[in-house]
Design an enzyme around this catalytic site. Structure first.
Site, mmCIF file in Angstrom:
data_model
loop_
_atom_site.group_PDB
_atom_site.id
_atom_site.type_symbol
_atom_site.label_atom_id
_atom_site.label_comp_id
_atom_site.label_asym_id
_atom_site.label_seq_id
_atom_site.Cartn_x
_atom_site.Cartn_y
_atom_site.Cartn_z
ATOM 1 N N GLU A 1 -13.463 40.417 2.040
ATOM 2 C CA GLU A 1 -12.271 39.700 2.477
ATOM 3 C C GLU A 1 -11.135 40.703 2.652
ATOM 4 O O GLU A 1 -10.903 41.524 1.760
ATOM 5 C CB GLU A 1 -11.857 38.638 1.466
ATOM 6 C CG GLU A 1 -10.730 37.775 1.981
ATOM 7 C CD GLU A 1 -10.332 36.644 1.025
ATOM 8 O OE1 GLU A 1 -9.394 35.906 1.363
ATOM 9 O OE2 GLU A 1 -10.930 36.507 -0.050
ATOM 10 N N ALA B 1 -9.507 39.842 -8.055
ATOM 11 C CA ALA B 1 -10.891 39.389 -8.096
ATOM 12 C C ALA B 1 -11.218 38.772 -6.748
ATOM 13 O O ALA B 1 -10.342 38.544 -5.920
ATOM 14 C CB ALA B 1 -11.109 38.380 -9.222
ATOM 15 N N MET B 2 -12.504 38.480 -6.539
ATOM 16 C CA MET B 2 -12.959 37.934 -5.265
ATOM 17 C C MET B 2 -13.995 36.858 -5.502
ATOM 18 O O MET B 2 -14.916 37.033 -6.282
ATOM 19 C CB MET B 2 -13.534 39.072 -4.416
ATOM 20 C CG MET B 2 -14.052 38.625 -3.065
ATOM 21 S SD MET B 2 -12.751 37.873 -2.064
ATOM 22 C CE MET B 2 -13.717 36.756 -1.068
ATOM 23 N N GLU B 3 -13.834 35.724 -4.776
ATOM 24 C CA GLU B 3 -14.600 34.515 -5.045
ATOM 25 C C GLU B 3 -15.920 34.438 -4.304
ATOM 26 O O GLU B 3 -16.448 33.348 -4.065
ATOM 27 C CB GLU B 3 -13.759 33.285 -4.668
ATOM 28 C CG GLU B 3 -13.549 33.065 -3.168
ATOM 29 C CD GLU B 3 -12.290 33.683 -2.603
ATOM 30 O OE1 GLU B 3 -11.841 33.269 -1.524
ATOM 31 O OE2 GLU B 3 -11.733 34.587 -3.263
ATOM 32 N N HIS C 1 -9.334 30.603 -11.297
ATOM 33 C CA HIS C 1 -8.991 30.650 -9.872
ATOM 34 C C HIS C 1 -10.219 30.957 -9.025
ATOM 35 O O HIS C 1 -10.514 30.244 -8.051
ATOM 36 C CB HIS C 1 -7.907 31.710 -9.638
ATOM 37 C CG HIS C 1 -7.485 31.850 -8.211
ATOM 38 N ND1 HIS C 1 -6.390 31.213 -7.690
ATOM 39 C CD2 HIS C 1 -8.021 32.560 -7.190
ATOM 40 C CE1 HIS C 1 -6.254 31.517 -6.412
ATOM 41 N NE2 HIS C 1 -7.245 32.347 -6.083
ATOM 42 N N GLU C 2 -10.949 32.006 -9.385
ATOM 43 C CA GLU C 2 -12.091 32.395 -8.563
ATOM 44 C C GLU C 2 -13.202 31.355 -8.644
ATOM 45 O O GLU C 2 -13.875 31.084 -7.641
ATOM 46 C CB GLU C 2 -12.608 33.776 -8.979
ATOM 47 C CG GLU C 2 -11.569 34.884 -8.966
ATOM 48 C CD GLU C 2 -10.798 35.001 -7.660
ATOM 49 O OE1 GLU C 2 -11.331 34.624 -6.590
ATOM 50 O OE2 GLU C 2 -9.646 35.467 -7.687
ATOM 51 N N HIS D 1 -12.446 28.360 -6.441
ATOM 52 C CA HIS D 1 -12.668 28.635 -5.025
ATOM 53 C C HIS D 1 -14.044 28.166 -4.554
ATOM 54 O O HIS D 1 -14.258 28.010 -3.343
ATOM 55 C CB HIS D 1 -12.552 30.138 -4.753
ATOM 56 C CG HIS D 1 -11.203 30.581 -4.284
ATOM 57 N ND1 HIS D 1 -10.500 29.942 -3.286
ATOM 58 C CD2 HIS D 1 -10.436 31.639 -4.643
ATOM 59 C CE1 HIS D 1 -9.358 30.575 -3.068
ATOM 60 N NE2 HIS D 1 -9.294 31.604 -3.881
ATOM 61 N N GLU E 1 -5.947 29.514 -0.569
ATOM 62 C CA GLU E 1 -5.258 30.209 -1.661
ATOM 63 C C GLU E 1 -4.158 29.358 -2.292
ATOM 64 O O GLU E 1 -4.023 29.304 -3.511
ATOM 65 C CB GLU E 1 -4.702 31.548 -1.175
ATOM 66 C CG GLU E 1 -5.769 32.551 -0.769
ATOM 67 C CD GLU E 1 -6.742 32.900 -1.884
ATOM 68 O OE1 GLU E 1 -6.476 32.570 -3.068
ATOM 69 O OE2 GLU E 1 -7.787 33.492 -1.567
#
Length: 863
Positions: free
Chosen positions: A122, A263-265, A298-299, A302, A321
């Site tokens: 992303e 971080a990344m979901e 949060h992640e 998602h 987001e």
């Protein structure tokens, strides 16, 4: 890097892709010197037009085949990162690329972090791996095979469920993963390395059992249990509050040291910056624990608000987001103190996002153009976007909002959609016309509400007169009225509600709201910060003291204290500029003394109420930012509060000392916050006994919250030799723990004193610093950029230093370099001399070869 003008993308130019990718098969042959990636795309036409693929400019293509035929240069058109082909309506595209992840310092696409391979796709990282229609509205089913040397890379992970794994004859092994849920390329992920893990199970509401694993380097395994428990709390909460159940057999988290974001979901394989997932009482502060819990949530959230339903194009980034930030804020409020969480969120919004709204890069929650999408991962898209969703929740109420979210997930599951689709679901279930509300997505800037009131004793009519306005922003000179939910209550002189809390719909430029009351009330306005606006109401200091002690809304009690302190501090800033002595206002001192005596008040809330407004917030409120006046007047008032109320601070400090070992829960977090708040005022008083108390606090600390909290106070107020000795002691204790050392670096660069620039210059050459690690860079340059006295030195050297380092960093990691530019972009808010110095630093940058990330920010700032 380039000197040519990057292309601007416009929302109005959106066109759906001509082809969809029905499925994609990927094979990664991972090697220390070279990695080969083979992709096979099954294509199907859905609209007229060409197949447009994206590939990084430096992507090395070994072969490209269409329906089995090897393509030559004349078989396609290539311009920049776009490749255009004319396949049949159904076709198979095969591509083989050669990568050198070890040389990838941008940390986009496939790269190395220490001894592991990992990805970040992303927003547009997948095109650095292979040719692909790299846009969020192309959703496909991915099957991924990873092949690597078994001894060096025993763990092979990707999205979805594990289909098979096994050994190969040459000492390598493989793992094949399959994700049955269509996803865009930005959600693809893979990891390979020598990693340890902890494992747990979660039983969903329908009775399915999910395997949970958290991977990290072996020496960090003791720091993983907290995040695992946070993940399980998040999964249960999402079922209970939103009805969202996890959908695969396994959920993996991996901690990575080198990562541009928090971080990344990625679907079922969340990749985390190690600072946002690894925690232990002796190495992590209370704020760190809370941040980790929120980011894990949060992640995970998602998985539905971003993965199962994703955004059609990057202009809709806040669709996923903003909604997910709102959801994680709800979760954090439920896990801890709701009032404190709201205070912290609003503090960030008003100090940083409001400044973004007032700067040269101001943009709507849904931007209508960009040059580099990475520059739009902003506080406006995230935090203001979350406030927009919160306003919908306020307007509709919890029950209707839940119905709207259920409809949204049901209607658009497996699709890439827009902000309009989300709001339309809320309008449909509520029956409300939300067309005016959509202006929050399309208009930039922070609205201002000017409220006055009147009371007629003969008729009992009380009127609130409300005027709204919004200042011009780049590209938007005139603003239509917003739909603003204004939450209010009207209180009597004993603090009882004459009018219980209700939400007023402010929809016009000027409106009057009328009530019939037995006496003139005290208005409690914008309760819970019901809209991201600036509120003007002529509160007297007596009214503010009343609201501080009597308002039933925890946020507004804090807000009244902040308003009172702002009034005093702004007076003192004027006195400083006129070279007059600073004087502690009696109302402020009495308000602080009263709060210190209120032992029944939640300590966490008390600590917030007793904190003076930050320099960043005072700067945001100023017409012209006078750096020294803001800093020294605030410090002077803090010193006088510390001295005048010394015995009260000491008594509350002693009463809030720890009684047992470290625990992370709401009560203990609040106790430590109040304890350290009191210590800071004691030391600010200048009394030697307080310095001794702070040093003992540091030496006796059994957790990082107390250790770093006391050290921070001492570094700011103790004599240089004492603070340096303690800094050396801290480093000797923790030099083997990179995450703790990052806190040590940031503390030194953030401390507001004349040594900040020299410290930052020195720390860039410290053995603990690495240019390729974003956490290290943020700890030094990011912290220095927020240091009021350090950055804004009168001689301009702070600006020159920061610009020079950004120029160097831009060639290594453009994303991080662009984000560090923010403090320089606000040069128009400062007096003339500083304007010239800051502008000169930006102009020097503009003359060099910049990435498109930095180019966009620099040129918009100079426009």
């Amino acid at each position: 890097m380039s000197q040519h003008t990057p292309t601007t993308q416009y929302l109005k130019d959106y066109r759906p892709p001509a082809f969809k990718v029905v499925k994609v098969d990927l094979v990664f042959e991972l090697g220390d010197e070279q990695t080969r990636v083979s992709s096979r795309l099954l294509l199907q036409r859905q609209h007229p037009g060409e197949l447009i693929l994206n590939g990084g400019k430096e992507l090395q293509i070994e072969s490209l085949k269409l329906d089995g035929q090897l393509l030559q240069a004349e078989d396609y058109q290539r311009q920049g990162e776009e490749w255009r082909l004319q396949p049949a309506d159904e076709a198979v595209l095969e591509c083989v690329t050669l990568l050198k992840p070890q040389d990838n310092t941008s940390l986009e696409g496939l790269y190395r972090s220490g001894g592991m391979f990992c990805t970040q796709c992303e927003a547009e990282g997948f095109r650095q791996i292979t040719l692909y229609p790299d846009r969020p509205d192309v959703m496909s089913v991915f099957t991924t095979t990873l092949i690597a040397e078994a001894a060096a890379y025993p763990v092979l992970l990707s999205n979805g469920n594990l289909l098979e794994q096994g050994s190969l004859e040459d000492g390598r092994h493989f793992a094949r993963w399959h994700d049955p849920f269509p996803k865009p390329s930005y959600l693809f992920a893979m990891v390979a390395g020598d990693l340890g893990h902890i494992e747990d199970k979660f039983t969903t509401c329908s009775g399915r059992q999910v395997t949970l694993r958290l991977y990290t380097e072996h020496h960090n395994l003791s720091k993983t249990p907290f995040a695992m428990e946070a993940l399980k709390r998040s999964m249960r909460w999402d079922e209970e509050v939103y009805g969202r159940e996890y959908d695969l057999d396994i959920f993996n988290i991996v901690a990575v040291d080198d990562f541009n974001m928090g971080a990344m979901e990625n679907k079922s394989l969340n990749i985390f910056n190690s600072s946002c997932v690894l925690a232990r009482a002796d190495t992590t502060t209370d704020a760190g624990f809370a941040r980790i819990e929120g980011i894990v949530a949060h992640e995970y959230f998602h998985n539905w608000s971003g993965n199962r339903v994703t955004c059609r194009d990057w202009f809709q980034l806040s669709l996923k987001e903003g909604f997910t930030v709102f959801r994680d804020a709800q979760f954090s409020a439920d896990m801890g103190s709701a009032a404190v969480k709201r205070i912290e969120d609003v503090t960030l919004l008003r100090t940083a996002q409001f400044a973004e709204d007032a700067g040269p890069t101001a943009h709507p929650v849904r931007p209508d153009n960009y040059m580099e999408i990475s520059n739009f991962y902003t506080l406006t898209v995230y935090e203001k976007g979350a406030e927009v969703v919160r306003m919908l929740h306020t307007l509709l109420g919890a029950e209707l909002f839940r119905q709207g979210s259920d409809l949204y997930f049901q209607r658009f599951d497996g699709q890439a959609v827009t902000c309009d689709d989300f709001v339309a679901c809320m309008a449909e279930v509520s029956g409300r016309d939300l067309s005016q509300f959509m202006r929050w997505y399309t208009q930039a800037g922070t609205p201002r509400l000017q409220v006055t009131d009147s009371y007629d004793e003969s008729t009992g009519k009380y009127q609130l007169q409300v005027r709204q306005s919004c200042p011009p922003t780049p590209g938007q000179s005139d603003k239509a009225p917003f739909h603003i939910p204004l939450a209010i209550a009207l209180l009597d002189q004993q603090g009882q509600e004459l009018v219980a809390e209700q939400v007023l719909d402010v929809t016009e430029a000027e409106q009057v709201f009328e009530f019939v009351l037995p006496s003139r009330p005290q208005p409690s306005l914008l309760r819970g910060f019901s809209a991201p606006v600036k509120l003007d109401y002529p509160y007297t200091r007596q009214q503010l003291r009343f609201l501080m002690s009597q308002d039933s809304d925890g946020f507004n009690r804090w807000e009244a204290g902040q308003r009172l302190a702002v009034q005093v501090l702004q007076e003192q800033q004027a006195a400083y500029l006129q070279q007059q002595p600073l004087q502690l206002d009696a109302d402020l001192a009495d308000a602080f003394a009263t709060t210190l005596q209120q032992t029944q008040l939640d300590p966490a809330v008390a600590a917030k109420v007793l904190a003076l407004p930050s320099e960043a917030y005072l700067a945001e409120l100023a017409e012209v930012i006078e750096v020294e006046a803001i800093h020294y007047s605030r410090e002077g008032i803090k010193q006088q509060l510390g001295e005048q109320l010394y015995e009260q601070w000491l008594a509350r400090y002693q009463a809030s000392r720890a009684q047992g070992g470290y625990q992370f829960n709401s009560a203990e977090v609040g106790r430590r916050a109040l304890n350290l708040c009191c210590l800071a005022y004691l030391v600010a008083s200048g009394r030697p006994a307080a310095l001794e108390l702070a040093e003992q606090h540091y030496l006796q600390a059994d957790n990082m919250t107390d250790s770093l909290g006391a050290l921070g106070v001492l570094v700011q107020y103790a004599p240089p030799e004492q603070s340096q000795a303690l800094l050396d002691d801290f480093y000797q204790r923790w030099q083997e723990d990179s995450l703790v050392v990052n806190q040590w670096l940031a503390l030194q660069c953030a401390t507001p004193n004349g040594e900040a620039l020299a410290r930052a210059e020195t720390l860039l050459h410290h053995p603990a610093f690495e240019w390729r690690n974003p956490n290290k860079v943020r700890s030094v340059l990011g912290a220095f950029g927020q240091n009021t006295l350090g950055l804004h030195r009168a001689d301009g050297q702070g600006y020159s230093f920061l610009a020079k380092q950004i120029s160097y960093l831009d060639a290594i990691n453009p994303q991080i370099a662009a984000r560090l530019l923010t403090p320089l972009t606000r040069w128009k808010r400062y007096p003339a001399t500083r304007q010239q110095q800051m502008k000169a630093a930006l102009q020097t940058l503009a003359q060099g070869a910049l990435s498109k990330d930095a180019y966009e920010i620099v040129n918009k700032s100079l426009a």
